[in-house]
Design an enzyme around this catalytic site. Structure first.
Site, PDB file in Angstrom:
ATOM      1  N   GLU A 184      -5.738  -7.997  -1.146  1.00 18.32           N
ATOM      2  CA  GLU A 184      -6.435  -7.757   0.121  1.00 18.32           C
ATOM      3  C   GLU A 184      -7.861  -7.349  -0.171  1.00 18.32           C
ATOM      4  OE1 GLU A 184      -4.824  -5.168   3.108  1.00 18.32           O
ATOM      5  OE2 GLU A 184      -2.767  -5.683   2.559  1.00 18.32           O
ATOM      6  N   GLU A 229       0.835  -1.220   0.000  1.00 13.61           N
ATOM      7  CA  GLU A 229       0.000   0.000   0.000  1.00 13.61           C
ATOM      8  C   GLU A 229       0.859   1.256   0.000  1.00 13.61           C
ATOM      9  OE1 GLU A 229      -2.849  -0.332   3.218  1.00 13.61           O
ATOM     10  OE2 GLU A 229      -4.177  -1.506   1.956  1.00 13.61           O
TER      11      GLU A 229
HETATM   12  C1  BG6 Z   1      -4.489  -2.742   4.766  1.00 16.56           C
HETATM   13  C2  BG6 Z   1      -3.165  -3.253   5.246  1.00 16.56           C
HETATM   14  O1  BG6 Z   1      -4.513  -1.381   4.921  1.00 16.56           O
HETATM   15  O2  BG6 Z   1      -5.641  -3.109   5.409  1.00 16.56           O
HETATM   16  C3  BG6 Z   1      -3.229  -4.379   6.246  1.00 16.56           C
HETATM   17  O3  BG6 Z   1      -2.304  -3.585   4.194  1.00 16.56           O
HETATM   18  C4  BG6 Z   1      -4.408  -4.150   7.168  1.00 16.56           C
HETATM   19  O4  BG6 Z   1      -1.999  -4.463   6.907  1.00 16.56           O
HETATM   20  C5  BG6 Z   1      -5.681  -4.162   6.341  1.00 16.56           C
HETATM   21  O5  BG6 Z   1      -4.484  -5.037   8.230  1.00 16.56           O
HETATM   22  C6  BG6 Z   1      -6.946  -4.019   7.136  1.00 16.56           C
HETATM   23  O6  BG6 Z   1      -6.871  -2.904   7.955  1.00 16.56           O
HETATM   24  P1  BG6 Z   1      -7.131  -3.012   9.505  1.00 16.56           P
HETATM   25  O7  BG6 Z   1      -6.813  -1.679  10.033  1.00 16.56           O
HETATM   26  O8  BG6 Z   1      -8.551  -3.396   9.637  1.00 16.56           O
HETATM   27  O9  BG6 Z   1      -6.208  -4.058  10.008  1.00 16.56           O
END
Ligand code: BG6
Length: 479
Positions: free
Chosen positions: A378, A184
């Protein structure tokens, strides 16, 4: 619920994680401290990430540090990988912790124990024919480099990173064929602590260090692409961006233009450099207006031009809606990047607006712009799960979320988009990156660990575990 034969043969179904959110063992095996090791647990973390002047020190008298143990993947990876194999994963996305390999970051000799750990993890994955997909830097910088060099503001990190990736490529060239450089990367615009390894010290000194640090990462990333292609010719290496399709709050051209500008800066600036190999024209005006003067060295721009990525990895959780003159009342608090409330969308318990169509839009926009293979590395729903008395966890809300997003992927493939894989985030419950919470769960696998640090770390299959297993077995046909 059938989506007939939209997903190509060999589609890379799997799940995604990051070292600092699963491993724990924060001082085991010779590992040095890194940035997430000093980030507190709980909603205070989000504040710390946005605040000015973070000191990168541990404060055990007022904070807890859940990453230190995380879900103990460091010691339990065999059990976890067996569960991924049971779901039928083709790939597993994980990151390597830089400070396990170079504890301070500037050593010349790597830490053998750290390298051996990832060897064992990759071997275990290959036992089940699961291909590792490796993020080289996922929201962590060795703490020593932060304190002594100012993180990525310093040009010296380029050389340290180059040494780090050279070691990785040589060591794992027979074991890892999918790589990506910085997780990211564009999130550094909002939260430099995570990606760029420094904290803004004064509000009026935000832009110059941020864009200088980005430049250093672009050079480092291009060098990693070059080295990867030289050392592992049959590997592919991608960039990784967080993508938020940005809608105008209404059809007032002023708001449409505002949303477009926000989208250029946040969604496209980094990708344009890493995929097209040059700084986009729109950024020059932005730099002028913010007084940014980039320091570059001879050869930087050529290196960036000649070493573009093979594929575009991105995360997708939500869309963003914008208008020019918004007030605090309009702003939706939970979303990572502000924006105003979209009346057509519902939000998760953490205020992230759920928008599967936004994923189809994102895939089309990215493919139209770059014409390179896309990889969703993701996506997912952070939610509170309840373990019933009989031990079951009935996470239908998560299944619904994923089903709608997978349908949107199928639609985008119909639109002609080249999509190579899908690794939902936090396939096993892990520590949240933005809030350090355990209760914000994404997994198909439940981990008995709680926000206060209690729990026996036992793993349990949720209802979504069996659902996703069937999705993979039918290559996305049975949803
Ligand atoms: C992304 C990241 O922003 O979202 C992850 O690459 C992160 O590391 C994921 O865990 C979800 O965000 P969060 O804050 O719910 O863990």
């Amino acid at each position: 619920n059938e989506l007939k034969k939209r997903f190509p043969e060999g589609f890379l179904w799997g799940g995604a994680t990051a070292a600092n959110q699963i491993e724990g063992g924060y001082l085991e095996g010779g590992k040095g401290l890194n940035t997430p090791d000093v980030l507190p647990g709980g909603k205070v973390r989000l504040q710390v990430l946005k605040d000015i002047g973070f000191d990168f020190e541990l404060h055990p008298e007022k904070y807890t540090y859940p990453n230190h143990e995380a879900i103990d993947f460091y010691n339990r990876y065999k059990e976890d990988i067996a569960l991924f194999a049971e779901m039928g994963f083709k790939v597993f996305r994980l990151s390597i912790s830089w400070s396990r390999i170079f504890p301070k970051g500037n050593e010349t000799v790597p830490n053998e124990e750290g390298l051996a750990f990832y060897d064992s993890v990759f071997d275990e994955l290959h036992k089940y024919n699961i291909e590792p997909v490796v993020t080289i830097s996922h929201y962590e910088t060795p703490l020593y480099l932060v304190k002594e060099y100012g993180g990525w503001r310093s040009r010296e990190l380029v050389a340290f990173f180059e040494r780090y990736v050279t070691v990785l490529f040589n060591r794992y060239k027979h074991k890892v064929k999918y790589w990506m450089t910085f997780n990211e990367i564009n999130s550094g615009l909002e939260m430099p602590i995570n990606g760029l390894g420094f904290a803004i010290q004064e509000e009026n000194d935000r832009y110059q260090p941020t864009f200088q640090a980005f430049h250093h990462q672009f050079v480092a990333s291009a060098r990693a692409v070059q080295l990867c292609h030289e050392i592992i010719p049959d590997a592919q290496i991608g960039c990784m961006i967080v993508y938020l399709p940005t809608y105008a709050g209404d059809c007032n051209p002023e708001n449409v233009l505002y949303a477009l500008k926000e989208e250029q800066l946040f969604n496209y600036f980094c990708g344009d450099v890493q995929v097209r190999g040059e700084y986009p024209t729109f950024i020059k005006r932005y730099w002028r207006e913010h007084g940014i003067k980039l320091e570059t060295q001879e050869g930087d721009l050529e290196l960036i031009k000649e070493n573009t990525v093979d594929y575009i990895a991105f995360s997708y959780y939500m869309s963003r809606t914008e208008k020019k003159d918004k007030t605090d009342k309009d702003v939706i608090s939970g979303n990572i990047i502000g924006g105003i409330k979209n009346p057509f969308l519902k939000a998760s318990e953490w205020g992230w607006e759920i928008d599967p169509i936004g994923l189809q839009i994102s895939l089309n926009q990215l493919y139209d712009r770059y014409k390179k293979p896309l990889f969703i590395v993701e996506n997912g729903l952070g939610a509170i799960d309840k373990v019933e008395e009989d031990g079951t966890i009935n996470d239908d809300y998560r299944i619904d979320y994923l089903r709608e997003h997978i349908k949107a992927m199928g639609e985008a493939i119909e639109d002609g988009v080249e999509l190579i894989g899908y690794t939902p985030w936090g396939c096993i419950d892990l520590i949240s990156a933005s809030t350090g919470e355990m209760s914000k769960r994404y997994g198909f696998i439940y981990v008995d660990k709680h926000d206060d640090g209690s729990g026996i770390l036992e793993r349990k299959k949720k209802k979504s575990f069996f659902w996703y297993k069937n999705v993979i077995a039918t290559n996305g046909e049975k949803l």
